[in-house]
Structure formats: structure tokens, C-alpha cells
Write an enzyme that holds these catalytic residues in place. Structure first.
Site, PDB file in Angstrom:
ATOM      1  N   PHE A   1       0.843  -1.192   0.000  1.00 40.99           N
ATOM      2  CA  PHE A   1       0.000   0.000   0.000  1.00 40.99           C
ATOM      3  C   PHE A   1       0.875   1.236   0.000  1.00 40.99           C
ATOM      4  O   PHE A   1       1.895   1.291   0.699  1.00 40.99           O
ATOM      5  CB  PHE A   1      -0.911   0.014   1.237  1.00 40.99           C
ATOM      6  CG  PHE A   1      -1.873   1.168   1.269  1.00 40.99           C
ATOM      7  CD1 PHE A   1      -2.969   1.210   0.428  1.00 40.99           C
ATOM      8  CD2 PHE A   1      -1.664   2.215   2.151  1.00 40.99           C
ATOM      9  CE1 PHE A   1      -3.858   2.281   0.460  1.00 40.99           C
ATOM     10  CE2 PHE A   1      -2.547   3.292   2.201  1.00 40.99           C
ATOM     11  CZ  PHE A   1      -3.647   3.323   1.352  1.00 40.99           C
ATOM     12  N   VAL A   2       0.449   2.210  -0.764  1.00 38.35           N
ATOM     13  CA  VAL A   2       1.122   3.510  -0.845  1.00 38.35           C
ATOM     14  C   VAL A   2       0.077   4.580  -0.584  1.00 38.35           C
ATOM     15  O   VAL A   2      -1.039   4.519  -1.145  1.00 38.35           O
ATOM     16  CB  VAL A   2       1.767   3.712  -2.234  1.00 38.35           C
ATOM     17  CG1 VAL A   2       2.384   5.096  -2.352  1.00 38.35           C
ATOM     18  CG2 VAL A   2       2.805   2.624  -2.506  1.00 38.35           C
TER      19      VAL A   2
ATOM     20  N   GLY B   1       6.301   6.050  -8.637  1.00 38.01           N
ATOM     21  CA  GLY B   1       7.250   4.949  -8.624  1.00 38.01           C
ATOM     22  C   GLY B   1       7.404   4.245  -7.290  1.00 38.01           C
ATOM     23  O   GLY B   1       8.220   3.332  -7.170  1.00 38.01           O
TER      24      GLY B   1
ATOM     25  N   ASN C   1     -10.486  -4.113  -8.379  1.00 40.83           N
ATOM     26  CA  ASN C   1      -9.383  -3.148  -8.340  1.00 40.83           C
ATOM     27  C   ASN C   1      -8.600  -3.178  -9.661  1.00 40.83           C
ATOM     28  O   ASN C   1      -7.467  -3.654  -9.717  1.00 40.83           O
ATOM     29  CB  ASN C   1      -8.481  -3.446  -7.137  1.00 40.83           C
ATOM     30  CG  ASN C   1      -7.567  -2.282  -6.823  1.00 40.83           C
ATOM     31  OD1 ASN C   1      -7.388  -1.378  -7.638  1.00 40.83           O
ATOM     32  ND2 ASN C   1      -6.984  -2.325  -5.646  1.00 40.83           N
TER      33      ASN C   1
ATOM     34  N   GLY D   1       5.116   2.348  -5.530  1.00 37.87           N
ATOM     35  CA  GLY D   1       4.603   0.977  -5.589  1.00 37.87           C
ATOM     36  C   GLY D   1       5.519   0.057  -6.367  1.00 37.87           C
ATOM     37  O   GLY D   1       5.802  -1.069  -5.949  1.00 37.87           O
TER      38      GLY D   1
ATOM     39  N   ASN E   1      -7.173  -0.817 -11.354  1.00 35.62           N
ATOM     40  CA  ASN E   1      -5.895  -0.090 -11.329  1.00 35.62           C
ATOM     41  C   ASN E   1      -4.761  -0.987 -10.835  1.00 35.62           C
ATOM     42  O   ASN E   1      -3.675  -1.006 -11.411  1.00 35.62           O
ATOM     43  CB  ASN E   1      -5.989   1.159 -10.451  1.00 35.62           C
ATOM     44  CG  ASN E   1      -6.797   2.259 -11.086  1.00 35.62           C
ATOM     45  OD1 ASN E   1      -6.993   2.284 -12.296  1.00 35.62           O
ATOM     46  ND2 ASN E   1      -7.293   3.167 -10.268  1.00 35.62           N
TER      47      ASN E   1
ATOM     48  N   TYR F   1      -0.043  -4.504 -11.653  1.00 30.93           N
ATOM     49  CA  TYR F   1       0.652  -5.784 -11.481  1.00 30.93           C
ATOM     50  C   TYR F   1       0.996  -6.410 -12.829  1.00 30.93           C
ATOM     51  O   TYR F   1       2.088  -6.951 -13.008  1.00 30.93           O
ATOM     52  CB  TYR F   1      -0.185  -6.750 -10.642  1.00 30.93           C
ATOM     53  CG  TYR F   1      -0.420  -6.281  -9.222  1.00 30.93           C
ATOM     54  CD1 TYR F   1       0.574  -5.626  -8.493  1.00 30.93           C
ATOM     55  CD2 TYR F   1      -1.638  -6.496  -8.596  1.00 30.93           C
ATOM     56  CE1 TYR F   1       0.358  -5.205  -7.197  1.00 30.93           C
ATOM     57  CE2 TYR F   1      -1.866  -6.079  -7.295  1.00 30.93           C
ATOM     58  CZ  TYR F   1      -0.865  -5.438  -6.597  1.00 30.93           C
ATOM     59  OH  TYR F   1      -1.077  -5.018  -5.315  1.00 30.93           O
TER      60      TYR F   1
END
Length: 162
Positions: A86-87, A95, A124, A97, A126, A131
């Protein structure tokens, strides 16, 4: 400047705040039942069961990844399960994540792991696209199974009487 490092005990409050932020983002805040002391024990206690890395900007923790070891019988190799990454929203698309994911991938590689795996919520998009941009495959034929602590206690109690 961005810095990725292994989490330290002093980071527990910041990591727990990020966990709360993740829960809010996933609309699951009502499911957070843990606390900082449990987290500290599980990451840094006598029998750690997980590890974490943190992302810092100007010495402020703005993201984290929490992971633990797994094992693949088919590969006969260790692996890593990424429980959460998590960010903070204001640091996304900078950058952070990607740096967290790359750091965990390097840890897995350095430990001789055959896999790095995690789950992503179906809605999700996004995260799914992020990924996939890193080279991850989204496995369509696997579903997550879970037994809660209550179910585990019930099974354990029944096994004592059998």
C-alpha cells in the site's frame, strides 16, 4: 528522495496507519481487529511470522509491503506471499509501488524462491493493470479459501473430542 528499506520496530505506528488506510481504500475498515502491539510481536517478537519493508520520502514512511514465506510442493522451492502492499494516495504514480514490488521481488530472488504470489480484489482494475505491467499473471482459475479464527477454534475443539 525515495528510500526502500526493511521495516524496523520504530515503524510500527506508521505501518499500522498504512494498514488502516488500505482497509479504508478497500472499504473494509470494519474488519480491522488487530493493533500495533500484535503487529510488533508478529514482525519483531520472539517468533516473527512476517516481514515488512517500507518506502520513505524525506524520512516519512509513505508505503509498505508485508510478506511471509510459503512453500511450493510442485516446485519443491520456497516462495513468498505478499499479504499487502500500500502507498498513500498522494505518493502514488511516483514509482513508490513499483519500487516496493521490485524490492520484494529481489528479496524473493535472493532467497531462491520459485514464486512471489499475492491476491488482488477483482474490482481493483488499477492494481490489476499495475501488477500486469510488472509482468505478473493474474490466475483466473484459483480462488482464495479462508478459515477464520472462529472456525479454526471450532475444528480444534472438535478434534480434542474425537
Amino acid at each position: 528522495m525515495l528510500n526502500i528499506r526493511l521495516a524496523q520496530s520504530k515503524d510500527i505506528d506508521a505501518i499500522f496507519e498504512l494498514i488502516l488506510g488500505l482497509a479504508a481504500y478497500e472499504q473494509l475498515s470494519d474488519r480491522v481487529t488487530g493493533n500495533t502491539e500484535l503487529l510488533r510481536s508478529h514482525l519483531f517478537g520472539d517468533r516473527p511470522c512476517a516481514e515488512a519493508i517500507v518506502a520513505e520520502f524525506d524520512r516519512q514512511v509513505v508505503g509498505f509491503g508485508l510478506f511471509f514465506p510459503t512453500y511450493s510442493t510442485f516446485l519443491t522451492q520456497p516462495g513468498i506471499h505478499l499479504e499487502d502492499v500500500f502507498v498513500q494516495p498522494e505518493y502514488r504514480r511516483q514509482g513508490v509501488g513499483k519500487a516496493l514490488m521490485n524490492a520484494i521481488a529481489k528479496i524473493a530472488h535472493d532467497r531462491g524462491c520459485g514464486r512471489l504470489e499475492w491476491s488482488v480484489l477483482e474490482w481493483n482494475q488499477n492494481a490489476i493493470e499495475f501488477y500486469q505491467s510488472l509482468g505478473a499473471t493474474i490466475l483466473p482459475d484459483w480462488k482464495t479459501c479462508r478459515m477464520t479464527a472462529e472456525i479454526l477454534a471450532s475444528i480444534a475443539a472438535k478434534s480434542q473430542t474425537d
